[in-house]
Write an enzyme that holds these catalytic residues in place. Structure first.
Site, mmCIF file in Angstrom:
data_model
loop_
_atom_site.group_PDB
_atom_site.id
_atom_site.type_symbol
_atom_site.label_atom_id
_atom_site.label_comp_id
_atom_site.label_asym_id
_atom_site.label_seq_id
_atom_site.Cartn_x
_atom_site.Cartn_y
_atom_site.Cartn_z
ATOM 1 N N GLY A 1 45.338 1.635 65.202
ATOM 2 C CA GLY A 1 46.155 1.379 64.013
ATOM 3 C C GLY A 1 45.364 0.603 62.969
ATOM 4 O O GLY A 1 44.280 0.096 63.249
ATOM 5 N N ASN A 2 45.918 0.536 61.778
ATOM 6 C CA ASN A 2 45.274 -0.221 60.700
ATOM 7 C C ASN A 2 46.301 -0.502 59.613
ATOM 8 O O ASN A 2 47.321 0.169 59.525
ATOM 9 C CB ASN A 2 44.043 0.528 60.147
ATOM 10 C CG ASN A 2 44.213 2.024 60.169
ATOM 11 O OD1 ASN A 2 44.913 2.589 59.338
ATOM 12 N ND2 ASN A 2 43.619 2.675 61.153
ATOM 13 N N SER B 1 37.226 -2.310 60.912
ATOM 14 C CA SER B 1 37.083 -1.298 61.961
ATOM 15 C C SER B 1 36.552 -1.929 63.246
ATOM 16 O O SER B 1 35.598 -2.713 63.204
ATOM 17 C CB SER B 1 36.090 -0.231 61.473
ATOM 18 O OG SER B 1 35.824 0.698 62.485
ATOM 19 N N GLY B 2 37.202 -1.618 64.359
ATOM 20 C CA GLY B 2 36.619 -1.917 65.669
ATOM 21 C C GLY B 2 36.635 -3.360 66.132
ATOM 22 O O GLY B 2 35.984 -3.689 67.120
ATOM 23 N N GLU C 1 40.145 4.640 58.481
ATOM 24 C CA GLU C 1 41.211 5.343 57.751
ATOM 25 C C GLU C 1 41.331 4.858 56.305
ATOM 26 O O GLU C 1 42.338 5.125 55.631
ATOM 27 C CB GLU C 1 42.554 5.219 58.474
ATOM 28 C CG GLU C 1 42.620 5.911 59.833
ATOM 29 C CD GLU C 1 42.577 7.440 59.760
ATOM 30 O OE1 GLU C 1 42.385 8.003 58.657
ATOM 31 O OE2 GLU C 1 42.720 8.067 60.828
ATOM 32 N N HIS D 1 49.497 1.952 59.437
ATOM 33 C CA HIS D 1 49.289 3.166 60.224
ATOM 34 C C HIS D 1 49.241 2.788 61.702
ATOM 35 O O HIS D 1 48.497 1.894 62.080
ATOM 36 C CB HIS D 1 47.983 3.834 59.815
ATOM 37 C CG HIS D 1 47.524 4.885 60.783
ATOM 38 N ND1 HIS D 1 48.331 5.930 61.175
ATOM 39 C CD2 HIS D 1 46.370 5.047 61.452
ATOM 40 C CE1 HIS D 1 47.678 6.685 62.048
ATOM 41 N NE2 HIS D 1 46.491 6.168 62.237
ATOM 42 N N HIS E 1 49.941 4.336 66.034
ATOM 43 C CA HIS E 1 50.140 5.441 66.968
ATOM 44 C C HIS E 1 51.313 5.081 67.886
ATOM 45 O O HIS E 1 51.260 5.350 69.081
ATOM 46 C CB HIS E 1 48.883 5.672 67.813
ATOM 47 C CG HIS E 1 47.655 5.977 67.011
ATOM 48 N ND1 HIS E 1 46.390 5.872 67.534
ATOM 49 C CD2 HIS E 1 47.501 6.400 65.734
ATOM 50 C CE1 HIS E 1 45.496 6.205 66.606
ATOM 51 N NE2 HIS E 1 46.139 6.519 65.500
ATOM 52 N N TYR F 1 71.517 4.814 61.970
ATOM 53 C CA TYR F 1 71.615 4.488 60.540
ATOM 54 C C TYR F 1 70.372 3.801 59.996
ATOM 55 O O TYR F 1 70.072 3.877 58.805
ATOM 56 C CB TYR F 1 72.876 3.657 60.259
ATOM 57 C CG TYR F 1 72.745 2.175 60.514
ATOM 58 C CD1 TYR F 1 72.940 1.643 61.774
ATOM 59 C CD2 TYR F 1 72.416 1.305 59.469
ATOM 60 C CE1 TYR F 1 72.825 0.285 62.002
ATOM 61 C CE2 TYR F 1 72.293 -0.055 59.684
ATOM 62 C CZ TYR F 1 72.496 -0.568 60.959
ATOM 63 O OH TYR F 1 72.382 -1.913 61.169
ATOM 64 N N HIS G 1 49.075 12.923 65.774
ATOM 65 C CA HIS G 1 48.261 11.726 65.529
ATOM 66 C C HIS G 1 49.092 10.441 65.562
ATOM 67 O O HIS G 1 48.883 9.608 66.444
ATOM 68 C CB HIS G 1 47.526 11.898 64.193
ATOM 69 C CG HIS G 1 46.646 10.753 63.805
ATOM 70 N ND1 HIS G 1 45.700 10.841 62.831
ATOM 71 C CD2 HIS G 1 46.589 9.467 64.243
ATOM 72 C CE1 HIS G 1 45.065 9.688 62.708
ATOM 73 N NE2 HIS G 1 45.602 8.839 63.552
ATOM 74 N N TYR H 1 68.609 -5.778 52.619
ATOM 75 C CA TYR H 1 68.414 -6.182 54.014
ATOM 76 C C TYR H 1 67.325 -7.245 54.112
ATOM 77 O O TYR H 1 66.248 -7.120 53.543
ATOM 78 C CB TYR H 1 67.989 -4.954 54.833
ATOM 79 C CG TYR H 1 67.846 -5.165 56.317
ATOM 80 C CD1 TYR H 1 68.919 -4.971 57.172
ATOM 81 C CD2 TYR H 1 66.651 -5.551 56.872
ATOM 82 C CE1 TYR H 1 68.805 -5.129 58.531
ATOM 83 C CE2 TYR H 1 66.500 -5.724 58.225
ATOM 84 C CZ TYR H 1 67.580 -5.516 59.056
ATOM 85 O OH TYR H 1 67.442 -5.701 60.407
HETATM 86 ZN ZN LIG Z 1 45.179 6.850 63.698
#
Ligand SMILES: [Zn+2]
Length: 217
Positions: free
Chosen positions: A33-34, A49-50, A80, A99, A101, A120, A162, A215
């Site tokens: 994820g990112n 990254s990483g 990404e 993003h 998974h 809802y 993905h 909300y």
């Molecule tokens: Zn991904």
């Protein structure tokens, strides 16, 4: 610190905090994820990254110009980055992108099935969570596909085979949408497992969106 550096620092800290929340909330594992946030018209902060989320310090978080050039941070931005930048370019209303998974939503991404409003809280993202065309991860083409699926109105889309992309006014809001998408995906999965879930009609979604705007405020 100048006021610009201070606001950059706050946003880079928010990337660190929400990254750790991704693990705590079971939205991702390891370095998956990112997330990113718009800093100003020309700059975006994005997770590196990483590096495990536990180890990311605010000074690690890359600050990137909208053309992709890194201007601060010693580490490489998320692979990404092109997808995140495409969302900011095409959606001026978006201030944060997440993003993941996350497993239940990604189950529907692998089926190529939009998630309908069987709960809802799906109204946080629109009338459904649509599905973007499949493109290889970490490509510009994936960004183009995600933006096409988001259109003008959706705050989330599934990325076929993905994962999930959410985009909202701020990083905190995009993060909330990511939680809601995973929750609604789980409920829909469970409901489908033992029956035939009822889907809320569009006029109710419209009514809910008026209420959900306030909300958490
Ligand atoms: Zn991904």
């Amino acid at each position: 610190m100048s006021s610009q550096n201070l606001s950059y620092h706050e946003t880079r800290s928010a990337i660190c905090e929400h990254g750790r929340s991704l693990l705590a909330d079971d939205l991702t594992t390891g370095t998956g994820g990112n997330l990113s946030a718009r800093l100003d018209e020309d700059h975006v902060a994005i997770s590196p990254s990483g590096i495990p989320y536990e180890d990311i310090e605010p000074s690690d978080v890359p600050v990137v110009r909208t053309d992709g050039t890194v201007v601060e941070g010693d580490v490489t931005p998320s692979t990404e980055l092109p997808m995140h930048l495409e969302v900011y370019e095409q959606r001026p209303d978006v201030g944060g992108v997440v993003h993941t998974h996350s497993p239940y939503a990604t189950t529907f991404a692998s089926l190529g099935e939009a998630i309908p409003a069987s709960h809802y809280l799906l109204a946080f993202t629109g009338s459904e969570v649509p599905v973007a065309e499949y493109e290889t991860h970490a490509t510009q083409a994936l960004g183009d596909a995600a933006v096409e699926a988001l259109g003008e109105d959706y705050n989330a889309t599934l990325l076929r085979n993905h994962g999930v992309l959410t985009a909202d006014g701020s990083l905190a809001e995009a993060y909330t949408v990511a939680l809601m998408v995973e929750y609604c995906a789980r409920i829909h999965y469970q409901a489908r497992a033992i029956g035939d879930p009822e889907i809320l009609p569009d006029d109710e979604i419209d009514r809910l969106q008026g209420k959900l705007d306030s909300y958490g405020q």
